[in-house]
Design an enzyme around this catalytic site. Structure first.
Site, PDB file in Angstrom:
ATOM      1  N   LYS A 130       1.466  49.540  66.170  1.00  0.00           N
ATOM      2  CA  LYS A 130       1.524  49.794  67.615  1.00  0.00           C
ATOM      3  C   LYS A 130       2.381  51.020  67.827  1.00  0.00           C
ATOM      4  O   LYS A 130       3.279  51.305  67.033  1.00  0.00           O
ATOM      5  CB  LYS A 130       2.157  48.606  68.350  1.00  0.00           C
ATOM      6  CG  LYS A 130       1.751  48.527  69.800  1.00  0.00           C
ATOM      7  CD  LYS A 130       0.388  47.888  69.937  1.00  0.00           C
ATOM      8  CE  LYS A 130      -0.135  47.927  71.348  1.00  0.00           C
ATOM      9  NZ  LYS A 130      -1.311  47.028  71.483  1.00  0.00           N
ATOM     10  N   ASP A 170      -3.681  51.302  75.280  1.00  0.00           N
ATOM     11  CA  ASP A 170      -3.006  50.057  75.683  1.00  0.00           C
ATOM     12  C   ASP A 170      -2.506  50.334  77.102  1.00  0.00           C
ATOM     13  O   ASP A 170      -3.061  51.223  77.775  1.00  0.00           O
ATOM     14  CB  ASP A 170      -1.868  49.698  74.704  1.00  0.00           C
ATOM     15  CG  ASP A 170      -1.359  48.273  74.878  1.00  0.00           C
ATOM     16  OD1 ASP A 170      -1.991  47.339  74.359  1.00  0.00           O
ATOM     17  OD2 ASP A 170      -0.331  48.079  75.555  1.00  0.00           O
TER      18      ASP A 170
HETATM   19  P1  NDP Z   1      -3.590  49.028  81.924  1.00  0.00           P
HETATM   20  O1  NDP Z   1      -2.539  50.041  81.902  1.00  0.00           O
HETATM   21  O2  NDP Z   1      -5.012  49.424  82.108  1.00  0.00           O
HETATM   22  O3  NDP Z   1      -3.274  47.925  83.020  1.00  0.00           O
HETATM   23  C1  NDP Z   1      -2.063  47.225  82.983  1.00  0.00           C
HETATM   24  C2  NDP Z   1      -1.972  46.350  84.202  1.00  0.00           C
HETATM   25  O4  NDP Z   1      -0.873  45.478  84.075  1.00  0.00           O
HETATM   26  C3  NDP Z   1      -1.747  47.125  85.470  1.00  0.00           C
HETATM   27  O5  NDP Z   1      -2.339  46.445  86.529  1.00  0.00           O
HETATM   28  C4  NDP Z   1      -0.242  47.127  85.573  1.00  0.00           C
HETATM   29  O6  NDP Z   1       0.249  47.299  86.883  1.00  0.00           O
HETATM   30  C5  NDP Z   1       0.080  45.760  85.080  1.00  0.00           C
HETATM   31  N1  NDP Z   1       1.436  45.752  84.516  1.00  0.00           N
HETATM   32  C6  NDP Z   1       1.919  46.569  83.556  1.00  0.00           C
HETATM   33  N2  NDP Z   1       3.211  46.306  83.321  1.00  0.00           N
HETATM   34  C7  NDP Z   1       3.520  45.323  84.172  1.00  0.00           C
HETATM   35  C8  NDP Z   1       4.708  44.617  84.408  1.00  0.00           C
HETATM   36  N3  NDP Z   1       5.848  44.884  83.733  1.00  0.00           N
HETATM   37  N4  NDP Z   1       4.672  43.625  85.348  1.00  0.00           N
HETATM   38  C9  NDP Z   1       3.525  43.345  86.023  1.00  0.00           C
HETATM   39  N5  NDP Z   1       2.383  44.002  85.842  1.00  0.00           N
HETATM   40  C10 NDP Z   1       2.375  44.965  84.933  1.00  0.00           C
HETATM   41  O7  NDP Z   1      -3.431  48.204  80.557  1.00  0.00           O
HETATM   42  P2  NDP Z   1      -4.471  47.249  79.808  1.00  0.00           P
HETATM   43  O8  NDP Z   1      -5.332  46.555  80.798  1.00  0.00           O
HETATM   44  O9  NDP Z   1      -5.088  48.020  78.727  1.00  0.00           O
HETATM   45  O10 NDP Z   1      -3.493  46.206  79.123  1.00  0.00           O
HETATM   46  C11 NDP Z   1      -3.141  44.977  79.746  1.00  0.00           C
HETATM   47  C12 NDP Z   1      -2.662  44.002  78.686  1.00  0.00           C
HETATM   48  O11 NDP Z   1      -3.726  43.762  77.744  1.00  0.00           O
HETATM   49  C13 NDP Z   1      -1.478  44.460  77.822  1.00  0.00           C
HETATM   50  O12 NDP Z   1      -0.711  43.325  77.461  1.00  0.00           O
HETATM   51  C14 NDP Z   1      -2.157  45.031  76.579  1.00  0.00           C
HETATM   52  O13 NDP Z   1      -1.282  45.032  75.476  1.00  0.00           O
HETATM   53  C15 NDP Z   1      -3.275  44.048  76.421  1.00  0.00           C
HETATM   54  N6  NDP Z   1      -4.420  44.477  75.621  1.00  0.00           N
HETATM   55  C16 NDP Z   1      -5.093  45.637  75.889  1.00  0.00           C
HETATM   56  C17 NDP Z   1      -6.198  45.985  75.138  1.00  0.00           C
HETATM   57  C18 NDP Z   1      -7.004  47.194  75.436  1.00  0.00           C
HETATM   58  O14 NDP Z   1      -8.036  47.382  74.769  1.00  0.00           O
HETATM   59  N7  NDP Z   1      -6.653  48.016  76.418  1.00  0.00           N
HETATM   60  C19 NDP Z   1      -6.637  45.166  74.003  1.00  0.00           C
HETATM   61  C20 NDP Z   1      -5.919  43.928  73.847  1.00  0.00           C
HETATM   62  C21 NDP Z   1      -4.833  43.627  74.627  1.00  0.00           C
HETATM   63  P3  NDP Z   1       1.048  48.646  87.284  1.00  0.00           P
HETATM   64  O15 NDP Z   1      -0.038  49.622  87.652  1.00  0.00           O
HETATM   65  O16 NDP Z   1       1.890  48.235  88.423  1.00  0.00           O
HETATM   66  O17 NDP Z   1       1.855  49.085  86.099  1.00  0.00           O
HETATM   67  O1  2IT Z   2      -3.563  45.165  71.845  1.00  0.00           O
HETATM   68  C1  2IT Z   2      -4.641  45.632  71.404  1.00  0.00           C
HETATM   69  O2  2IT Z   2      -5.357  44.980  70.642  1.00  0.00           O
HETATM   70  C2  2IT Z   2      -5.045  46.967  71.841  1.00  0.00           C
HETATM   71  N1  2IT Z   2      -4.344  47.571  72.646  1.00  0.00           N
HETATM   72  C3  2IT Z   2      -6.278  47.594  71.278  1.00  0.00           C
HETATM   73  C4  2IT Z   2      -5.974  48.231  69.945  1.00  0.00           C
HETATM   74  C5  2IT Z   2      -7.102  49.031  69.335  1.00  0.00           C
HETATM   75  O3  2IT Z   2      -6.832  49.618  68.281  1.00  0.00           O
HETATM   76  O4  2IT Z   2      -8.217  49.059  69.867  1.00  0.00           O
END
Ligand code: NDP
Ligand code: 2IT
Length: 451
Positions: A130, A170
């Site tokens: 990460k 992420d």
């Molecule tokens: P984005 O940046 O697209 O969206 C994040 C969302 O979460 C936003 O709505 C944001 O709101 C909110 N958020 C972030 N930090 C906080 C906080 N401290 N408290 C409350 N809300 C918060 O990220 P992703 O959708 O990509 O990621 C979301 C989650 O999914 C994470 O845990 C990530 O690790 C996980 N994930 C992502 C993957 C991917 O492919 N993208 C794969 C697997 C897991 P705000 O705009 O206010 O910050």
């Molecule tokens: O938490 C996760 O699995 C991700 N943010 C996606 C990682 C990736 O390499 O696609």
């Protein structure tokens, strides 16, 4: 649990805390995995004697670097960049990059640790890593984000490569950022390779990668619900977050016949009793991904929706909850409300969104509950499929990618059933996911000797 196991866990955690002071998120992630796999260590003493768990919690490499950049007004800013290369036993390091002010070494290590087991569960050859920075993209211009990404990649590029370490997105890192990072990588290394995933379709990306995490969450939830003869049809769903994962989890749940009534960001949540539809979903995508606005604007656009500033959505009555924002966003109080309101299933889209106390409440009430490393693995799995397409220089149709994503999520669910079914028939998905992932990584480490 046996007395031996209890003593082993206590001694292990005391040492981990002493060696990694203050890294609370990392301690939390390790404690959960250790509790799940300690019985395996007792059953297979050679793993214990080989100190396999002690090796797994020590990253193979941690890179911390300065990221200087200049804003549009000419002021200089200094951020901190990270890449934690946790484990390469089953493939090149793989994992996302997060840009958020809360990023620190503990957050990076917990995410890289979780990623190691998640990637093993996908059955694809990917190690765990990460990266990220405490840079806050909120309110920054495109030009500022570009300059930051270029500075970040100027250092990171020497540590990554298509057979070494393959980053992706992420929190705070989506298609725009991957584009800027890829452009700078290509310029510095003079190579057009699949060193990053989540690329644009025109320049090496895979169809369905943007949708994959959220869709995969719903495919996994479908499997969980099916164990109790249930489905999404007619159910009320609460989603947290409004980013990449939340958007596509909400869209898929809606298309599977559910009513999605909430979305959130770090400022609050919106409750729409009428539920999301395709037109509202298109609006959310425009709002969050193009205008980069706040979720409260949804309530201004759709007056039947109400905005709750400073609150999380867990008090809204629902059948299914999909936490898709960030770590530790669902606490004991939220879990109690979900249970009291008759929720039957909590499927994690985010990484470690549920606190240990909340997990105990949810599992104690025998709800269906899956940890992110199982149910959000569709994102990294589709990154793995993007790597394959880059290697063979071909593009698959979205139907082909979707079929593979379905198969992978089904396989992960089966692994959880195999290793997580308890004596009373309750499926402990935490135990199942941790044990299946751990056994695969441990086996590969044993095969490769003391490295
Ligand atoms: P984005 O940046 O697209 O969206 C994040 C969302 O979460 C936003 O709505 C944001 O709101 C909110 N958020 C972030 N930090 C906080 C906080 N401290 N408290 C409350 N809300 C918060 O990220 P992703 O959708 O990509 O990621 C979301 C989650 O999914 C994470 O845990 C990530 O690790 C996980 N994930 C992502 C993957 C991917 O492919 N993208 C794969 C697997 C897991 P705000 O705009 O206010 O910050
Ligand atoms: O938490 C996760 O699995 C991700 N943010 C996606 C990682 C990736 O390499 O696609």
């Amino acid at each position: 649990m046996s007395r031996f196991t209890d003593k082993y866990i206590a001694a292990f955690m005391a040492d981990l805390l002493a060696r990694n002071p203050g890294e609370t998120e990392f301690h939390q992630a390790v404690s959960e995995v250790l509790t799940s796999v300690a019985p395996c260590l007792e059953a297979y003493p050679h793993l214990l004697d080989s100190k396999i768990m002690e090796r797994m919690v020590e990253p193979e490499r941690v890179i911390i670097f300065r990221v200087p950049w200049m804003d549009d007004a000419g002021e200089i800013h200094i951020n901190r960049g990270f890449r934690v290369q946790m484990n390469s036993a089953i493939g090149p390091y793989k994992g996302g990059i997060r840009f958020h002010p809360s990023v620190n070494l503990s957050v990076m290590k917990f995410l890289a640790f979780e990623q190691t087991f998640k990637n093993a569960l996908t059955t694809l050859p990917m190690g765990g890593a990460k990266g990220g920075s405490d840079f806050n993209p909120r309110g920054k211009s495109d030009a500022e984000v570009m300059r930051f990404c270029q500075s970040f990649m100027t250092e990171l590029q020497r540590h990554i490569g298509q057979d070494t370490d393959v980053p992706a997105g992420d929190i705070g890192v989506g298609g725009r950022e991957i584009g800027y990072l890829f452009g700078q990588y290509k310029r510095l290394r003079d190579e057009f390779t699949g060193t990053l995933t989540g690329k644009g379709f025109a320049w090496g990306g895979s169809l369905l990668r943007p949708e994959a995490t959220g869709f995969g969450v719903c495919y996994f939830a479908q499997q969980m619900l099916a164990t109790r003869g249930e489905s999404f049809e007619g159910k009320t769903v609460v989603v947290s977050g409004a980013g990449n994962v939340a958007q596509f989890a909400a869209a898929k749940a809606m298309r599977l016949g559910a009513k999605v009534v909430t979305l959130s960001d770090s400022d609050g949540f919106v409750f729409d009793p009428d539920g999301l539809d395709e037109e509202k979903f298109a609006y959310v995508q425009q709002l969050k991904n193009v205008a980069r606005g706040r979720i409260k604007e949804y309530a201004a656009k759709y007056p039947t929706a109400k905005y709750y500033p400073g609150e999380r959505p867990w008090g809204i009555k629902c059948d299914i909850a999909l936490p898709c924002a960030t770590q530790n966003e669902l606490d004991a109080e939220g879990a109690r409300k979900l249970v009291e309101n008759g929720c039957i299933c909590v499927t994690e889209g985010a990484n470690m969104p549920t606190t240990p106390e909340a997990i105990a409440i949810i599992q104690g009430a025998k709800l269906l509950y899956s940890p992110g490393k199982a149910s959000n693995a569709g994102g990294v799995a589709t990154s793995g499929l993007e790597m394959t397409q880059n290697s063979i220089r071909q593009k698959w149709t979205s139907e082909e990618v979707d079929a593979q994503l379905h198969r992978i999520m089904t396989d992960i669910h089966e692994a959880c059933i195999k290793y997580g079914t308890e004596e009373d028939g309750y499926v402990n998905y935490v135990k199942g996911a941790n044990t299946a992932g751990f056994l695969k990584v441990a086996g590969a480490m044993m095969d490769q000797g003391l490295v």
